[in-house]
Scaffold this motif. Structure first.
Motif, PDB file in Angstrom:
ATOM      1  N   GLN A  43     -14.673  20.798 -88.803  1.00 13.30           N
ATOM      2  CA  GLN A  43     -13.840  21.230 -88.191  1.00 13.30           C
ATOM      3  C   GLN A  43     -12.651  21.912 -88.941  1.00 13.30           C
ATOM      4  O   GLN A  43     -11.494  21.879 -88.781  1.00 13.30           O
ATOM      5  CB  GLN A  43     -12.797  19.831 -87.591  1.00 13.30           C
ATOM      6  N   ASN A  44     -13.382  22.882 -89.333  1.00 11.67           N
ATOM      7  CA  ASN A  44     -12.560  24.004 -90.045  1.00 11.67           C
ATOM      8  C   ASN A  44     -11.706  23.432 -91.102  1.00 11.67           C
ATOM      9  O   ASN A  44     -10.759  24.062 -91.690  1.00 11.67           O
ATOM     10  CB  ASN A  44     -11.880  24.953 -89.142  1.00 11.67           C
ATOM     11  N   ARG A 139     -12.104  30.456 -88.002  1.00 12.18           N
ATOM     12  CA  ARG A 139     -10.591  30.443 -87.454  1.00 12.18           C
ATOM     13  C   ARG A 139     -10.331  31.687 -86.786  1.00 12.18           C
ATOM     14  O   ARG A 139      -9.584  31.958 -85.776  1.00 12.18           O
ATOM     15  CB  ARG A 139      -9.486  30.235 -88.600  1.00 12.18           C
ATOM     16  N   GLY A 142     -11.737  31.814 -83.627  1.00  9.30           N
ATOM     17  CA  GLY A 142     -11.754  30.890 -82.875  1.00  9.30           C
ATOM     18  C   GLY A 142     -12.448  29.702 -82.421  1.00  9.30           C
ATOM     19  O   GLY A 142     -12.552  29.196 -81.094  1.00  9.30           O
ATOM     20  N   VAL A 143     -13.065  29.262 -83.154  1.00  9.94           N
ATOM     21  CA  VAL A 143     -14.406  28.333 -83.204  1.00  9.94           C
ATOM     22  C   VAL A 143     -14.201  27.245 -84.209  1.00  9.94           C
ATOM     23  O   VAL A 143     -13.658  27.639 -85.189  1.00  9.94           O
ATOM     24  CB  VAL A 143     -15.873  28.927 -83.205  1.00  9.94           C
ATOM     25  N   GLN A 144     -14.942  26.203 -83.782  1.00  7.78           N
ATOM     26  CA  GLN A 144     -14.729  25.040 -84.805  1.00  7.78           C
ATOM     27  C   GLN A 144     -16.148  25.437 -85.709  1.00  7.78           C
ATOM     28  O   GLN A 144     -17.188  25.444 -85.035  1.00  7.78           O
ATOM     29  CB  GLN A 144     -14.807  23.825 -84.137  1.00  7.78           C
ATOM     30  N   ARG A 180     -19.120  25.556 -82.995  1.00  8.75           N
ATOM     31  CA  ARG A 180     -19.006  25.356 -81.512  1.00  8.75           C
ATOM     32  C   ARG A 180     -17.615  25.865 -80.968  1.00  8.75           C
ATOM     33  O   ARG A 180     -16.628  25.980 -81.657  1.00  8.75           O
ATOM     34  CB  ARG A 180     -18.844  23.644 -81.445  1.00  8.75           C
ATOM     35  N   THR A 181     -17.769  26.616 -80.144  1.00 10.78           N
ATOM     36  CA  THR A 181     -16.561  26.960 -79.288  1.00 10.78           C
ATOM     37  C   THR A 181     -15.525  26.068 -78.731  1.00 10.78           C
ATOM     38  O   THR A 181     -15.935  24.668 -78.459  1.00 10.78           O
ATOM     39  CB  THR A 181     -16.879  27.689 -77.747  1.00 10.78           C
ATOM     40  N   GLN A 182     -14.452  26.456 -78.659  1.00 14.48           N
ATOM     41  CA  GLN A 182     -13.249  25.644 -78.327  1.00 14.48           C
ATOM     42  C   GLN A 182     -13.478  24.846 -77.032  1.00 14.48           C
ATOM     43  O   GLN A 182     -12.980  23.716 -76.897  1.00 14.48           O
ATOM     44  CB  GLN A 182     -12.014  26.216 -78.441  1.00 14.48           C
ATOM     45  N   ASP A 183     -14.130  25.350 -76.033  1.00 10.90           N
ATOM     46  CA  ASP A 183     -14.250  24.582 -74.775  1.00 10.90           C
ATOM     47  C   ASP A 183     -15.713  23.786 -74.940  1.00 10.90           C
ATOM     48  O   ASP A 183     -15.831  23.197 -73.774  1.00 10.90           O
ATOM     49  CB  ASP A 183     -14.374  25.691 -73.615  1.00 10.90           C
TER      50      ASP A 183
END
Length: 445
Positions: A43-44, A139, A142-144, A180-183
């Motif tokens: 989770q970054n 970051r 925009g992904v984890q 993994r993408t945010q969605d």
């Protein structure tokens, strides 16, 4: 552990076994050590960092045709005496082994590939820098991102009461990350394994995992069936390791293996795969887990097992070699499946309708004689139509013969070292095959 320190531990254990009896006991002693560290991020953000030391001493005591082993992770004098005494108590309870052999005597081994100085010096700062670079990239995209970076100095030492003394030290490391993408609809993975720090390339693999996750987002639904496939090296290694694992003379001679001939014996001399396929083992290939001897202390040499598609030889362990009046080859290490010069784009252009599969997960053997394997796809499956990648599709469960996949191969790209399930390392290629069976949709991303 350095050679001298390892030798002291082994000699102490041998002396402890020698004091047992009468009657006289034989001894086989193995010491494995691991010293290194790892950094984990998810989770970054970095979630764990550790420096570790591990040691395992295993003492196998023989009494006539009986054998028994005991292990300890303590190496002080009292612990060594205790583990030897424990093995001696167990050997009196063990049933006789009709295939028991006396321990090996002194052997000569090929020169080993040295470890990597940069890997040996690596520590928390190098791991933290790699994690920070990967997290920053995630970051921005925009992904984890989650990942694992591990490195170690390792050694294995063997000794027997018959005079065998073997020692090997080296370095190993692996880096892998999943994005993994945010969605939550797209995921991607990339990683590397080697004995050399420079070959891990954390920045490249972070970029590849992130790019693959973005491409895999919002997959369309595709029904299961039989498809042509292009398998990335991570996917081909997870599947084809069952082809290399099956290289063993005993099950072939006994009719229990893919390499067994109908009517008896092994399929030596038969062309099983296309002429582009060669499977070798090279104990000097440290990146692929090579070393000069196997776990029994049998010397290893570079060997071609499958030569241009033809089965040329099978490995013999000591027990089966003795029974068959053959020379023991030892269990091969440093295994590789030959690659080719084709690029991913060239392989995709040769597919009318099929799948590009990035990775397999949770693969298991179903049928050892046909090498049927089942498992799941993960981290990016893409539909190919008329020689072009048209977009992501859902994951699948597959049920497919690894041998048939290799037999139907008609295109090869470069081979890479892959650490399968984080363990065994194998050089495996990017490859194209056909009539690959995916049997059901997997809802996991």
């Amino acid at each position: 552990m350095a050679r001298g320190s390892s030798r002291q531990v082994l000699e102490r254990a041998l002396r402890a076994v020698a004091r047992l009896g009468p009657p006289r006991h034989t001894a086989f002693v193995a010491l494995r050590t691991w010293q290194g560290g790892h950094t984990r991020f998810a989770q970054n953000e970095v979630t764990q960092a550790a420096e570790l030391e591990r040691a395992e001493l295993t003492v196998t005591v023989g009494l006539g045709a009986r054998r028994a082993s005991a292990s300890s992770n303590q190496l002080d004098a009292a612990a060594i005496e205790e583990v030897c005494a424990r093995a001696a108590r167990l050997v009196r309870l063990a049933p006789e082994d009709p295939e028991a052999l006396p321990p090996l005597g002194a052997q000569r081994y090929a020169r080993a590939t040295p470890g990597d100085a940069a890997m040996a010096r690596a520590g928390a700062p190098e791991r933290a820098a790699a994690a920070a670079q990967a997290i920053q990239r995630a970051r921005v995209a925009g992904v984890q991102l989650a990942g694992f970076f591990e490195h170690a100095q390792v050694s294995i030492s063997l000794a027997t009461s018959a005079g065998l003394r073997a020692y090997h030290e080296g370095t190993e490391g692996k880096y892998a990350c999943s994005a993994r993408t945010q969605d939550g609809t797209g995921s991607g993975w990339s990683g590397a394994s080697s004995h050399r720090l420079a070959e891990l390339e954390p920045e490249r693999h972070a970029d590849e995992a992130i790019a693959r996750a973005l491409r895999a987002a919002k997959p369309r639904r595709l029904e299961p069936g039989r498809y042509s496939v292009v398998l990335a090296p991570a996917a081909s290694a997870a599947l084809l390791r069952f082809v290399t694992d099956a290289l063993d003379a005993r099950p072939a001679d006994e009719g229990r293996s893919f390499y067994a001939r109908v009517g008896g014996g092994a399929r030596l001399g038969e062309r099983l795969f296309p002429k582009e396929i060669t499977v070798r083992s090279d104990p000097a290939d440290a990146a692929a887990d090579g070393r000069p001897f196997d776990d029994e202390g049998v010397p290893l040499s570079a060997t071609t097992w499958i030569d241009h598609g033809e089965l040329r030889a099978l490995p013999y362990d000591r027990a089966w070699a003795h029974k068959q009046n053959r020379a023991a080859t030892g269990a091969p290490r440093g295994l590789s499946i030959s690659g080719g010069a084709a690029s991913l784009e060239e392989l995709v252009r040769g597919v009318e309708r099929g799948l590009l599969i990035s990775r397999f997960f949770y693969s298991g053997l179903v049928d050892p004689q046909r090498l049927v394997v089942t498992g799941l796809t993960r981290d990016g499956v893409f539909l190919i139509e008329r020689g072009a990648i048209v977009g992501p599709v859902n994951n699948f469960r597959y049920n497919q013969s690894a041998a048939e996949t290799l037999a139907r191969c008609d295109g090869l790209g470069a081979s890479e070292v892959v650490a399968i399930d984080g363990g065994t390392r194998l050089r495996a290629p990017l490859l194209r095959s056909h009539d690959f069976q995916v049997t059901s949709v997997s809802e996991a991303v």
